[in-house]
Design an enzyme around this catalytic site. Structure first.
Site, PDB file in Angstrom:
ATOM      1  N   GLU A 119      60.727  45.409  76.713  1.00  0.00           N
ATOM      2  CA  GLU A 119      59.704  44.430  76.268  1.00  0.00           C
ATOM      3  C   GLU A 119      60.267  43.264  75.538  1.00  0.00           C
ATOM      4  O   GLU A 119      59.751  42.933  74.422  1.00  0.00           O
ATOM      5  CB  GLU A 119      58.480  45.026  75.508  1.00  0.00           C
ATOM      6  CG  GLU A 119      58.963  45.875  74.279  1.00  0.00           C
ATOM      7  CD  GLU A 119      57.807  46.453  73.565  1.00  0.00           C
ATOM      8  OE1 GLU A 119      57.697  46.244  72.252  1.00  0.00           O
ATOM      9  OE2 GLU A 119      56.667  47.016  74.175  1.00  0.00           O
TER      10      GLU A 119
ATOM     11  N   GLU B 156      60.426  58.372  73.001  1.00  0.00           N
ATOM     12  CA  GLU B 156      61.074  57.508  71.978  1.00  0.00           C
ATOM     13  C   GLU B 156      61.402  58.166  70.778  1.00  0.00           C
ATOM     14  O   GLU B 156      60.269  59.013  70.301  1.00  0.00           O
ATOM     15  CB  GLU B 156      60.383  56.350  71.896  1.00  0.00           C
ATOM     16  CG  GLU B 156      61.219  55.506  70.901  1.00  0.00           C
ATOM     17  CD  GLU B 156      60.810  53.887  71.006  1.00  0.00           C
ATOM     18  OE1 GLU B 156      61.635  53.249  70.248  1.00  0.00           O
ATOM     19  OE2 GLU B 156      59.512  53.611  71.306  1.00  0.00           O
TER      20      GLU B 156
ATOM     21  N   CYS C  31      61.888  50.513  71.588  1.00  0.00           N
ATOM     22  CA  CYS C  31      62.630  49.492  70.781  1.00  0.00           C
ATOM     23  C   CYS C  31      63.813  50.166  70.458  1.00  0.00           C
ATOM     24  O   CYS C  31      64.898  49.340  69.861  1.00  0.00           O
ATOM     25  CB  CYS C  31      61.598  49.363  69.690  1.00  0.00           C
ATOM     26  SG  CYS C  31      60.401  47.875  70.045  1.00  0.00           S
TER      27      CYS C  31
END
Length: 661
Positions: free
Chosen positions: A391, A49, A260
């Site tokens: 998530e 990420e 995210c």
């Protein structure tokens, strides 16, 4: 789950028989030993990420910062399109610069620099060149090596009638020129200019200088400098030393681009894969959810190419048509900032998901396959997995959209394994709702995440023992024990033996986060720390590597005997059916060495010698950039018997790899 635990090798000719025109087929099969169970062949991989400056300024090898003048105050209050560029006028020259948007190269890349050279000085007592230009020092300085080539490129168009002469150089902070070349503009249309620079000496604080030495006016954009020696020498490639460290792990898969980052800070900040392919001057840059800028120079094509280069399966993660629940600064578990794509836009979004699969897997004659081929990869990437969601908070809006996307992919591409999500925690409301949704839809794999302390990993080694078999499988997509000391790494090693034991229900696992740049770290627990010149593999890295590079696809119970009442002890035995190798892993989280007994009877004829790797050290030991060798594995060759004793050192992971005859 489909696994293959034997490899068929064919001998289709022998020289002596070929002389007689005879060809025999001799099948040779390396069978897994009896008494074990099949486990996932894709168990250990990587999760990348763009957090902690992992991409721009990190794994992505671009040396120029803010190369397209797209930085802005929404990313950092002090940032603007001029950030990291210095206006220079050596030799008593003068002019002016401005950032404009009226005629960009592409709508996705709206800003560009205009250089107006009003006067070029010619003072006799002025050393060096005179002119008007700009200078960029990169990400806290550019690192160059003597004799290596660096590829410069820029887009420019003349805004005045006559061609403009440009001097391109690499300079030290004191102005010493280490390499230089000249280019001349030739058209009033956007045109790409390239050059090669070879420094005469090494330096880690170099700046790139673009200096106009004749009067005129021109527009400039996408000013770039890459080392020619990227990983595999790929253009627009990766920093070679960092990429090689990841390749050395021999991961079975790589999950990207987040995290995210995937579903982003609000709907407009979602990571949309189509904005990250094609020529870099046409890609859409945007704010990073972690508070800085992403050029998307490291985009979907580069991710897929890296996977292929190191033999890892790609696992792209697409938003489930909702943004991160922590959008808008609600950075708490269970935040309420989740936004959903309107239902009347869902068909377009579903098509975006399906187009990715076509781009990755369809022939070069297809619409999206042709775009992949145009980028230099005519052959399909053989995509097997697609993640939907990260998530997420399991809201009604999420459930509705996930179900639509899942069913669309399943109908159009039944060959693709969809990886769902069950929230950010190892338990709780979102976890329960996520698993119910997965059970109802029969989602093949779901993504669990958890970050917790080392003792949790030691005390929860039986977590997956009771999970249902022949049902939805688990991808442990993000986990870590909140620290990079030896005790953190060994607690994770103990847990990883349990993942192997449960490899019939745990399909994949990846530590997170992967990379962190010194002084630019948003997350304190990371696998590899680095700066522009140094790399610090943590003890956690070595644990991950020792498991990942020693994977098997068959698991055996009762090969390693230990004190079952001692929770600090863990062990596993797997076989790699492609090689026939038997791999033992023994973990001691305790403060004293402990005995274990190994019985290899029933595992076939084993070699009398084996390769042994031992990682051990003080519980509080940790590696640093200044001293990255505090804790490293020690490799040796050891003698092996069918039955032998082993004393596992305190705070240690031992891996023994044994050849079979």
């Amino acid at each position: 789950m489909k696994t293959f635990f034997s490899q068929r090798l064919t001998c289709n000719s022998f020289q002596s028989l070929a002389l007689l025109g005879i060809c025999f087929l001799f099948p040779l099969t390396i069978q897994a030993a009896k008494g074990g169970k099949k486990i996932s062949p894709d168990l250990f991989g990587l999760f990348f990420e763009d957090i902690n400056y992992s991409a721009d300024g990190g794994l992505y090898a671009e040396l120029v910062q803010n190369r397209s003048f797209e930085y802005n105050p929404t990313e950092r209050r002090e940032w603007n399109p001029y950030s990291f560029w210095e206006y220079i006028t050596p030799g008593f020259s003068y002019g002016k610069i401005s950032v404009e948007t009226s005629s960009p190269i592409h709508p996705n890349n709206p800003h560009y620099m205009v250089l107006d050279i009003e006067h070029v000085g010619h003072e006799a007592n002025t050393p060096g060149l005179s002119g008007v230009g700009i200078k960029n020092s990169g990400f806290s300085g550019m690192v160059v090596k003597a004799g290596d080539k660096y590829n410069f490129s820029m887009f420019a168009r003349q805004l005045s009638k006559e061609p403009i002469e440009l001097n391109i150089s690499l300079q030290t902070p004191k102005g010493k020129v280490l390499a230089e070349t000249k280019i001349s503009t030739s058209t009033d249309s956007w045109n790409k200019y390239t050059a090669s620079l070879t420094p005469t000496e090494s330096n880690d604080t170099v700046s790139l200088v673009v200096l106009a030495t004749t009067k005129g006016k021109l527009a400039m954009d996408v000013i770039s400098l890459f080392p020619e020696k990227t990983f595999k020498n790929r253009p627009n490639g990766l920093r070679a030393d960092l990429a090689q460290l990841l390749a050395d792990m021999k991961p079975r898969f790589i999950r990207f681009p987040g995290g995210c980052l995937s579903h982003g800070d609000g709907l407009e900040n979602m990571y949309r894969w189509k904005n990250t392919i094609g020529p870099i001057e046409q890609r859409k840059e945007q704010r990073n959810i972690w508070g800085y800028h992403q050029t998307t120079g490291l985009g979907y094509f580069e991710y897929f190419q890296f996977c292929e280069d190191i033999g890892a399966k790609p696992l792209p993660v697409l938003p489930a048509a909702v943004s991160c629940q922590n959008s808008g600064g609600t950075w708490r578990v269970g935040g309420t900032g989740q936004k959903a794509i309107p239902m009347d836009e869902m068909q377009d979004y579903i098509q975006e998901v399906l187009d990715l699969i076509e781009w990755a897997n369809a022939p070069a004659t297809s619409t999206w396959g042709a775009k992949r081929a145009a980028a230099g990869h005519p052959a399909p990437f053989n995509l097997q997995y697609v993640g939907i969601g990260n998530e997420d908070k399991i809201t009604p809006e999420f459930e509705e959209r996930f179900k639509i996307i899942f069913n669309a992919v399943k109908a159009k591409h039944p060959e693709i394994t969809v990886v769902g999500t069950v929230g950010p925690s190892p338990d709780g409301e979102d976890f329960t709702k996520g698993w119910k949704l997965a059970d109802d839809l029969k989602v093949p794999v779901v993504d669990e995440h958890y970050y917790t302390d080392p003792n949790w990993f030691i005390s929860h080694q039986n977590r997956y023992d009771s999970y249902k078999r022949n049902a939805t499988e688990v991808y442990l997509g993000e986990y870590a024990s909140w620290g990079n000391k030896m005790r953190n790494a060994i607690s994770e090693a103990a847990y990883m033996t349990a993942l192997e034991r449960n490899g019939d229900v745990v399909r994949m696992a990846s530590y997170a986060p992967l990379l962190a740049k010194k002084d630019f770290t948003q997350w304190k627990t990371d696998m590899i720390f680095f700066d522009n010149t140094r790399i610090n593999p943590t003890p956690n890295y070595y644990v991950q590597k020792m498991f990942s590079a020693n994977q098997g696809d068959y698991y055996f119970d009762n090969v390693i005997q230990k004190d079952e009442k001692d929770a600090n002890l863990a062990a596993s035995c797997v076989q790699d059916s492609k090689t026939g190798d038997i791999i033992l892993k023994m973990v001691n989280f305790g403060s004293e060495s402990k005995p274990m007994k190994i019985n290899l009877k029933g595992l076939g004829n084993v070699s009398s010698k084996a390769e042994q790797n031992v990682l051990t050290g003080d519980a509080e030991a940790e590696n640093t950039l200044e001293n990255p060798q505090v804790v490293v594995p020690i490799k040796s060759i050891v003698k092996i018997k069918k039955a032998f004793d082993y004393s596992a050192p305190a705070m240690s992971l031992t891996v023994i790899r044994i050849k079979t005859k």
